[in-house]
Enzyme design. Structure first.
Site, PDB file in Angstrom:
ATOM      1  N   GLY A  34      -0.826 -14.442  60.635  1.00  0.00           N
ATOM      2  CA  GLY A  34      -2.127 -15.372  60.547  1.00  0.00           C
ATOM      3  C   GLY A  34      -3.429 -14.676  60.614  1.00  0.00           C
ATOM      4  O   GLY A  34      -4.308 -14.946  60.127  1.00  0.00           O
ATOM      5  N   CYS A  81      -1.901 -20.547  56.810  1.00  0.00           N
ATOM      6  CA  CYS A  81      -0.949 -19.552  57.519  1.00  0.00           C
ATOM      7  C   CYS A  81      -0.513 -18.607  56.661  1.00  0.00           C
ATOM      8  O   CYS A  81      -0.477 -18.550  55.408  1.00  0.00           O
ATOM      9  CB  CYS A  81       0.254 -20.735  57.509  1.00  0.00           C
ATOM     10  SG  CYS A  81      -0.219 -22.294  58.135  1.00  0.00           S
ATOM     11  N   CYS A  82       0.044 -17.562  57.620  1.00  0.00           N
ATOM     12  CA  CYS A  82       0.720 -16.328  56.574  1.00  0.00           C
ATOM     13  C   CYS A  82       1.754 -15.783  57.994  1.00  0.00           C
ATOM     14  O   CYS A  82       1.566 -16.234  59.167  1.00  0.00           O
ATOM     15  CB  CYS A  82      -0.109 -15.391  56.205  1.00  0.00           C
ATOM     16  SG  CYS A  82      -0.971 -14.471  57.247  1.00  0.00           S
ATOM     17  N   TRP A  83       2.366 -14.823  57.653  1.00  0.00           N
ATOM     18  CA  TRP A  83       3.059 -14.394  58.636  1.00  0.00           C
ATOM     19  C   TRP A  83       2.682 -14.065  60.162  1.00  0.00           C
ATOM     20  O   TRP A  83       3.086 -14.765  61.174  1.00  0.00           O
ATOM     21  CB  TRP A  83       3.963 -13.128  58.025  1.00  0.00           C
ATOM     22  CG  TRP A  83       5.272 -12.817  58.795  1.00  0.00           C
ATOM     23  CD1 TRP A  83       5.427 -11.610  59.572  1.00  0.00           C
ATOM     24  CD2 TRP A  83       6.458 -13.814  58.961  1.00  0.00           C
ATOM     25  NE1 TRP A  83       6.679 -11.593  60.191  1.00  0.00           N
ATOM     26  CE2 TRP A  83       7.275 -12.711  59.902  1.00  0.00           C
ATOM     27  CE3 TRP A  83       6.639 -15.021  58.762  1.00  0.00           C
ATOM     28  CZ2 TRP A  83       8.735 -13.253  60.206  1.00  0.00           C
ATOM     29  CZ3 TRP A  83       7.795 -15.140  58.886  1.00  0.00           C
ATOM     30  CH2 TRP A  83       8.943 -14.600  59.960  1.00  0.00           C
ATOM     31  N   LEU A 139       3.079 -17.821  60.974  1.00  0.00           N
ATOM     32  CA  LEU A 139       4.296 -18.525  60.853  1.00  0.00           C
ATOM     33  C   LEU A 139       5.246 -17.780  61.574  1.00  0.00           C
ATOM     34  O   LEU A 139       6.367 -18.484  61.894  1.00  0.00           O
ATOM     35  CB  LEU A 139       4.310 -18.379  59.272  1.00  0.00           C
ATOM     36  CG  LEU A 139       3.659 -19.092  58.375  1.00  0.00           C
ATOM     37  CD1 LEU A 139       3.985 -18.638  56.743  1.00  0.00           C
ATOM     38  CD2 LEU A 139       3.694 -20.559  58.472  1.00  0.00           C
TER      39      LEU A 139
END
Length: 144
Positions: free
Chosen positions: A68, A64-66, A108
């Site tokens: 994706g 996951c990241c801001w 996220l």
């Protein structure tokens, strides 16, 4: 199933992914912002989770990241990993079915609690297609 989960922050559904996977009976290994002993940047965290899959320490991973996107790119750099950025259950189902994806990438920012549940349902219930064309496509990835 043993699932590695990586996130570059605890924003959005990052911690809920871990909680939900454990609630469903899976063993979870955490990386990045979810593990105080590790670097939390998206490239490093996603690489660690993807290597867990590639090297057989985990069956699957969620990165996951801001958006994706970065998490997906980092995971896909690891040999043997097929990461798919999924924003809904239909995409998650297709990624498992047609791409035999073994790493789920999430945004996220965009993933709500309700959508997360739907994505996890589809992802965890999904199975790779046995259709010869689908199998050939996934196999060809090793040749690229």
């Amino acid at each position: 199933m043993r699932i590695s989960v990586a996130a570059d922050s605890k924003d959005g559904v990052a911690e809920r992914v871990v909680t939900e996977l454990r609630r469903r009976g899976h063993e979870v290994v955490t990386h990045g912002a979810l593990n105080d002993a590790e670097r939390d940047d998206w490239a490093w965290a996603s690489e660690l989770a993807a290597r867990d899959v590639s090297e057989g320490r985990s069956d699957q991973a969620v990165v996951c990241c801001w958006t994706g996107t970065g998490a997906s790119i980092a995971a896909n750099k690891v040999p043997g990993v097929r990461a798919a950025l999924c924003v809904d259950a239909y995409t998650a189902d297709g990624a498992r079915k047609w791409n035999d994806a073994n790493v789920l990438a999430l945004s996220l920012r965009l993933t709500s609690d309700v959508v997360l549940d739907e994505i996890l349902d589809a992802w965890l219930e999904g199975r790779p297609s046995t259709d010869s064309d689908d199998v050939a496509n996934v196999s060809h990835l090793d040749d690229i």
